[in-house]
Design a protein around this motif. Structure first.
Motif: not given
Ligand code: AN7
Length: 369
Positions: A335, A98, A200
Motif C-alpha cells: 500500500t 498516508n 478497512a
Molecule cells: C500504508 O492514512 O488509515 O484498511 O489514516 O497507510 O483502508 O485503512 C492508512 C491506512 C494500509 C490500511 N497500508 O488501509 C491513514 C490510514 C497503509 C496505510 C493501510 C493504511 P485501510
C-alpha cells in the motif's frame, strides 16, 4: 460548469477518474482534481512465487508508486473532486499518516484548505513532512487515530468542512479502481487477493471493484479476499474494539475501524479470511521483499507479504490460501512506499556502512576484491 480557474483534465492526465470515469460518480460538471494517480505496476514476483510453491504466481500491486507514495491518492482524487464540485472550501481528516499526505496534496491542487488530525508522535517522519510541505494545517492530538476520527466526525458536521476520510463514500469509489487495473492487467481476477487492513476502507473498496467488474463481464471469477492486521491492532480478527492499539506499522495502528462491517462482508462473501501478523513478522517480510524482489514498502504494506508467508509456512484449518489450487494467481497489494518511514526500516536491522579511505585499493580491499 467549472470555472476556468478550476483544475480540469488535461490531455496528458492519466489519473483514475480519466481512466475509469464510466465506473465513477462524476459528471461533465465535476472539476477533476488529479495528480495522475493510479496505473501502478503489477509486478511479477518470482522469488515470492517460489516461496509460496504449488506452481502459484504471485504478483505485487505496488501502490507506493502513486504521486504521494500510497494508495490513498486513488480515493483522494475522487473525494477532492466531489468536494470541489460541492463548493467546499476546506477539508478535514484524521490520519495515521498516508491519508493526511494525500489530502494535503490534493487539497492544494483543488485550492482548498486542509486540516489534518494526527496522533502525536505516532506518524512517520516522511508522512509528517508531506503534510507540512504540501501546506496542510497539522494538528497533533493527545490521543490515537480512533479518537482523532471521532473528533473529525464531530468537527465535520460544521458546514465549513468536508470530511475526506474513507467514511466519505467517494474515497471508496476511487480506491476500487485498483481492482479494475488488476483485472485489466491480468485479463481476469486473481484467485486470491491479499492486503493489509487498518481502517478497512481498502479491503471494502477492492471487493466493490472486483464485484463491479465481474458484473460487467470483465472477469470470470471473484477472488478470495485475505486481510492481515497487526497483532497488536487487530479488532476485526478478535471481533472486539482494541482501545490501545500498538504496532510498529503505525499506518495500521487502528483499534476501531470505520469500515468494519463492510470488511466482514467482503471477507465472508468472498470466502476469504482475516488473520494477524506480529511486528517481527512484518519487519522480516519488509526486509525480505526489498532484498529478494527489489520492492521497498512501508511496514504496514509488508503485513500482506508477512501474511502470505504465515499462510504458507503453517497451514491452518479452513484457510483459503492453503486450500488454493496449484497454479493459482495471488495478488498482494503493498500500500505504501518504503521511503515513507526510513527510521523504522533502519532501526529494524543493523545496517553498517563499510568505511574506507578515499582510495581505490582501500575500497577494494575493504570490499574483499
Ligand atoms: C500504508 O492514512 O488509515 O484498511 O489514516 O497507510 O483502508 O485503512 C492508512 C491506512 C494500509 C490500511 N497500508 O488501509 C491513514 C490510514 C497503509 C496505510 C493501510 C493504511 P485501510
Amino acid at each position: 460548469m467549472p470555472e476556468a480557474s478550476q483544475p480540469t483534465i488535461f490531455a496528458n492526465d492519466h489519473g483514475v477518474i480519466q481512466r475509469y470515469r464510466n465506473y465513477l460518480p462524476v459528471t461533465d460538471n465535476t472539476p477533476i482534481v488529479s495528480l495522475s494517480e493510479g496505473s501502478t505496476p503489477l509486478i511479477h514476483a518470482p522469488r515470492l512465487s517460489a516461496r509460496v510453491g504449488k506452481g502459484c504466481t504471485v504478483l505485487v500491486k505496488y501502490e507506493g508508486l502513486n504521486p504521494t507514495g500510497s494508495f490513498k491518492d486513488r480515493g483522494m482524487t475522487m473525494a477532492m473532486s466531489k468536494a470541489r464540485e460541492n463548493g467546499s472550501k476546506a477539508v478535514i481528516c484524521a490520519s495515521t499518516g498516508n491519508t493526511s499526505a494525500a489530502a494535503a496534496a490534493y487539497a492544494t491542487r483543488a485550492g482548498m484548505d486542509c486540516v489534518v488530525l494526527l496522533p502525536a508522535g505516532k506518524i512517520s517522519q516522511g508522512k509528517l513532512a508531506q503534510a507540512f510541505v504540501y501546506g496542510a494545517k497539522v494538528v497533533a492530538i493527545d490521543g490515537n487515530f480512533d479518537r482523532a476520527l471521532e473528533l473529525v466526525r464531530e468537527i465535520g458536521e460544521m458546514d465549513e468542512f468536508e470530511i475526506v476520510n474513507s467514511i466519505n463514500p467517494y474515497r471508496i469509489e476511487g480506491q476500487k479502481t485498483a481492482s479494475f487495473e488488476i483485472i485489466d492487467d491480468l485479463g481476469d481476477a486473481p484467485h486470491i487477493h491479499v492486503l493489509p487492513v487498518g481502517n478497512a476502507g481498502n479491503i471494502t473498496a477492492y471487493w466493490k471493484g472486483y464485484r463491479e467488474y465481474h458484473a460487467e463481464g470483465k472477469s470470470t471469477r471473484l477472488p478470495k479476499m485475505v486481510g492481515f492486521q497487526a497483532a497488536g491492532s487487530a479488532p476485526i480478527f478478535y471481533n472486539q474494539v482494541v482501545t490501545a492499539p500498538e504496532t510498529v506499522a503505525t499506518a495500521i495502528r487502528i483499534g476501531n475501524p470505520a469500515s468494519w462491517e463492510a470488511a466482514n462482508e467482503a471477507l465472508n462473501t468472498s470466502g476469504g479470511k482475516i488473520d494477524i501478523v506480529t511486528d517481527a513478522e512484518i519487519l522480516e517480510a519488509q526486509g525480505w521483499l526489498a532484498a529478494n524482489e527489489g520492492i521497498f514498502v512501508e511496514p504496514a504494506s509488508a503485513a500482506s507479504i508477512a501474511g502470505l508467508f504465515k499462510c504458507c509456512a503453517k497451514p491452518c484449518e479452513g484457510c483459503p490460501v492453503n486450500a488454493i489450487e496449484p497454479e493459482s494467481t495471488i495478488v498482494c497489494t503493498v500500500t505504501g512506499h518504503g521511503l515513507k518511514d526510513i527510521d523504522t526500516a533502519l532501526s529494524a536491522r543493523s545496517f553498517r556502512t563499510i568505511d574506507a579511505k578515499d582510495d581505490r585499493s582501500d575500497i577494494l580491499g575493504k570490499l574483499g576484491y
